[in-house]
Design a protein around this motif. Structure first.
Motif, PDB file in Angstrom:
ATOM      1  N   THR A  67      28.609  42.703  13.260  1.00  0.00           N
ATOM      2  CA  THR A  67      28.207  41.328  12.945  1.00  0.00           C
ATOM      3  C   THR A  67      28.017  40.641  14.297  1.00  0.00           C
ATOM      4  N   ALA A  68      27.118  39.666  14.339  1.00  0.00           N
ATOM      5  CA  ALA A  68      26.809  39.043  15.625  1.00  0.00           C
ATOM      6  C   ALA A  68      26.288  37.628  15.427  1.00  0.00           C
ATOM      7  N   GLY A  69      26.432  36.844  16.483  1.00  0.00           N
ATOM      8  CA  GLY A  69      25.848  35.501  16.473  1.00  0.00           C
ATOM      9  C   GLY A  69      24.338  35.598  16.386  1.00  0.00           C
ATOM     10  N   LEU A  70      23.792  36.473  17.182  1.00  0.00           N
ATOM     11  CA  LEU A  70      22.349  36.739  17.144  1.00  0.00           C
ATOM     12  C   LEU A  70      22.178  38.172  16.656  1.00  0.00           C
TER      13      LEU A  70
ATOM     14  N   ILE B 197      29.826  41.739  18.005  1.00  0.00           N
ATOM     15  CA  ILE B 197      29.133  41.997  19.277  1.00  0.00           C
ATOM     16  C   ILE B 197      29.671  40.996  20.294  1.00  0.00           C
ATOM     17  N   TYR B 198      30.208  41.523  21.379  1.00  0.00           N
ATOM     18  CA  TYR B 198      30.788  40.682  22.417  1.00  0.00           C
ATOM     19  C   TYR B 198      30.033  40.971  23.717  1.00  0.00           C
ATOM     20  N   TYR B 199      29.315  39.977  24.161  1.00  0.00           N
ATOM     21  CA  TYR B 199      28.470  40.116  25.352  1.00  0.00           C
ATOM     22  C   TYR B 199      27.552  41.339  25.244  1.00  0.00           C
TER      23      TYR B 199
ATOM     24  N   ARG C 189      24.561  38.707  10.255  1.00  0.00           N
ATOM     25  CA  ARG C 189      25.036  37.575  11.050  1.00  0.00           C
ATOM     26  C   ARG C 189      26.528  37.350  10.821  1.00  0.00           C
ATOM     27  N   GLY C 190      27.204  36.842  11.850  1.00  0.00           N
ATOM     28  CA  GLY C 190      28.619  36.499  11.719  1.00  0.00           C
ATOM     29  C   GLY C 190      28.875  35.147  12.354  1.00  0.00           C
ATOM     30  N   TRP C 191      29.795  34.410  11.755  1.00  0.00           N
ATOM     31  CA  TRP C 191      30.146  33.083  12.287  1.00  0.00           C
ATOM     32  C   TRP C 191      30.585  33.227  13.739  1.00  0.00           C
ATOM     33  N   ASP C 192      29.982  32.416  14.584  1.00  0.00           N
ATOM     34  CA  ASP C 192      30.166  32.545  16.033  1.00  0.00           C
ATOM     35  C   ASP C 192      30.512  31.189  16.629  1.00  0.00           C
TER      36      ASP C 192
ATOM     37  N   VAL D 294      36.780  46.969  15.018  1.00  0.00           N
ATOM     38  CA  VAL D 294      37.499  45.882  15.687  1.00  0.00           C
ATOM     39  C   VAL D 294      36.868  44.579  15.226  1.00  0.00           C
ATOM     40  N   SER D 295      37.714  43.626  14.894  1.00  0.00           N
ATOM     41  CA  SER D 295      37.208  42.348  14.369  1.00  0.00           C
ATOM     42  C   SER D 295      38.137  41.239  14.841  1.00  0.00           C
ATOM     43  N   ILE D 296      37.849  40.695  16.018  1.00  0.00           N
ATOM     44  CA  ILE D 296      38.829  39.816  16.667  1.00  0.00           C
ATOM     45  C   ILE D 296      38.499  38.329  16.591  1.00  0.00           C
ATOM     46  N   HIS D 297      37.240  37.998  16.350  1.00  0.00           N
ATOM     47  CA  HIS D 297      36.838  36.590  16.490  1.00  0.00           C
ATOM     48  C   HIS D 297      37.168  35.802  15.214  1.00  0.00           C
ATOM     49  N   HIS D 298      36.523  36.120  14.122  1.00  0.00           N
ATOM     50  CA  HIS D 298      36.809  35.430  12.842  1.00  0.00           C
ATOM     51  C   HIS D 298      37.009  36.413  11.688  1.00  0.00           C
ATOM     52  N   LYS D 299      37.269  37.662  12.004  1.00  0.00           N
ATOM     53  CA  LYS D 299      37.382  38.722  10.980  1.00  0.00           C
ATOM     54  C   LYS D 299      36.084  38.892  10.198  1.00  0.00           C
ATOM     55  N   ASN D 300      34.981  38.558  10.841  1.00  0.00           N
ATOM     56  CA  ASN D 300      33.662  38.717  10.196  1.00  0.00           C
ATOM     57  C   ASN D 300      33.382  40.192   9.911  1.00  0.00           C
ATOM     58  N   THR D 301      33.585  41.019  10.912  1.00  0.00           N
ATOM     59  CA  THR D 301      33.253  42.448  10.764  1.00  0.00           C
ATOM     60  C   THR D 301      34.214  43.123   9.795  1.00  0.00           C
ATOM     61  N   GLU D 302      35.428  42.616   9.740  1.00  0.00           N
ATOM     62  CA  GLU D 302      36.402  43.205   8.807  1.00  0.00           C
ATOM     63  C   GLU D 302      35.911  43.091   7.359  1.00  0.00           C
ATOM     64  N   LYS D 303      35.259  41.976   7.045  1.00  0.00           N
ATOM     65  CA  LYS D 303      34.735  41.792   5.672  1.00  0.00           C
ATOM     66  C   LYS D 303      33.717  42.883   5.359  1.00  0.00           C
TER      67      LYS D 303
HETATM   68  C1  LIG Z   1      33.766  36.547  23.549  1.00  0.00           C
HETATM   69  C2  LIG Z   1      32.611  36.591  22.575  1.00  0.00           C
HETATM   70  C3  LIG Z   1      31.373  37.059  23.001  1.00  0.00           C
HETATM   71  C4  LIG Z   1      30.292  37.115  22.102  1.00  0.00           C
HETATM   72  N1  LIG Z   1      29.090  37.630  22.534  1.00  0.00           N
HETATM   73  C5  LIG Z   1      28.057  37.717  21.668  1.00  0.00           C
HETATM   74  C6  LIG Z   1      26.816  38.287  22.078  1.00  0.00           C
HETATM   75  O1  LIG Z   1      26.620  38.722  23.198  1.00  0.00           O
HETATM   76  N2  LIG Z   1      25.798  38.341  21.171  1.00  0.00           N
HETATM   77  C7  LIG Z   1      25.957  37.886  19.890  1.00  0.00           C
HETATM   78  O2  LIG Z   1      25.013  37.967  19.108  1.00  0.00           O
HETATM   79  N3  LIG Z   1      27.128  37.348  19.467  1.00  0.00           N
HETATM   80  C8  LIG Z   1      28.190  37.273  20.320  1.00  0.00           C
HETATM   81  N4  LIG Z   1      29.382  36.761  19.896  1.00  0.00           N
HETATM   82  C9  LIG Z   1      29.542  36.381  18.485  1.00  0.00           C
HETATM   83  C10 LIG Z   1      30.182  37.483  17.669  1.00  0.00           C
HETATM   84  O3  LIG Z   1      29.479  38.707  17.803  1.00  0.00           O
HETATM   85  C11 LIG Z   1      30.204  37.124  16.174  1.00  0.00           C
HETATM   86  O4  LIG Z   1      30.883  35.916  15.979  1.00  0.00           O
HETATM   87  C12 LIG Z   1      30.844  38.236  15.364  1.00  0.00           C
HETATM   88  O5  LIG Z   1      30.577  38.027  14.004  1.00  0.00           O
HETATM   89  C13 LIG Z   1      32.343  38.305  15.593  1.00  0.00           C
HETATM   90  O6  LIG Z   1      32.882  39.314  14.777  1.00  0.00           O
HETATM   91  P1  LIG Z   1      34.433  39.396  14.436  1.00  0.00           P
HETATM   92  O7  LIG Z   1      34.824  38.127  13.716  1.00  0.00           O
HETATM   93  O8  LIG Z   1      34.511  40.598  13.572  1.00  0.00           O
HETATM   94  O9  LIG Z   1      35.140  39.569  15.736  1.00  0.00           O
HETATM   95  C14 LIG Z   1      30.469  36.684  20.758  1.00  0.00           C
HETATM   96  C15 LIG Z   1      31.716  36.188  20.355  1.00  0.00           C
HETATM   97  C16 LIG Z   1      32.776  36.145  21.242  1.00  0.00           C
HETATM   98  C17 LIG Z   1      34.120  35.629  20.774  1.00  0.00           C
END
Ligand SMILES: Cc1cc2nc3c(=O)[nH]c(=O)nc-3n(C[C@H](O)[C@H](O)[C@H](O)COP(=O)(O)O)c2cc1C
Length: 151
Positions: A82-85, A53-55, A113-116, A8-17
């Motif tokens: 992929t994650a912000g942290l 990673i979401y929450y 890391r992924g763009w967050d 699943v890759s919903i935020h910026h398609k980071n994980t899809e890459k």
């Molecule tokens: C609703 C939401 C919650 C998030 N929670 C976290 C988190 O708890 N820890 C973290 O490291 N990044 C968090 N992030 C950042 C995402 O993990 C990061 O941008 C990731 O690369 C998104 O991947 P995607 O583009 O494949 O969806 C969050 C992003 C969103 C939109």
């Protein structure tokens, strides 16, 4: 070895890459959790599970799919994110636990890391702009090559 990646890759398609790079090396099918039935998933020898990673955990649709699976015995799985942290020890903890409880053998983990731009981060242009970058994707490729060689 028949491989599939559920992601699943919903935020910026980071994980899809990342998913696409790993799939290319493993010659794996790529699907979303809602596109596959549990019994069909279990036909594969190696299953990758990944998302942003979401929450502090992977996307709930992955957990919903895993919940529907019967117990397995040592079926091979890998985890990526992929994650912000990028703290996989913490971020992968819940998925790791449910997969092990189902009887999966976790044969590898990858994260970068992924763009967050979640919440207030958007106001400062986000965290990790440009990630995953070429280097991250090269690391994902190496991860998949090592995985392929080891199983
Ligand atoms: C609703 C939401 C919650 C998030 N929670 C976290 C988190 O708890 N820890 C973290 O490291 N990044 C968090 N992030 C950042 C995402 O993990 C990061 O941008 C990731 O690369 C998104 O991947 P995607 O583009 O494949 O969806 C969050 C992003 C969103 C939109």
């Amino acid at each position: 070895m028949d491989s599939i990646i559920v992601y699943v890759s919903i935020h910026h398609k980071n994980t899809e890459k990342v998913a696409k790079v790993i799939a290319e090396v493993l010659n794996a099918r790529l699907v979303k959790p809602w596109e596959i039935k549990p019994e069909e998933l279990l036909k594969y020898d190696l299953i990758g599970f990944g998302s942003g990673i979401y929450y502090w955990k992977h996307h709930r649709a992955l957990f919903e799919l895993i919940n529907k699976l019967p117990k397995v015995e040592g079926k091979k799985a890998f985890i990526f994110s992929t994650a912000g942290l990028n703290i996989p020890f913490i971020n992968h903890r819940k998925l790791r636990k449910v997969l092990r409880e189902k009887g999966f053998e976790i044969v590898g983990e990858f994260s970068c890391r992924g763009w967050d731009t979640n919440g207030w981060l958007a106001e400062i242009g986000g965290l990790n702009k440009g990630h995953p970058n070429e280097k991250d994707l090269e690391n994902a490729r190496k991860f998949a090559e090592n995985l392929k060689a080891s199983i």
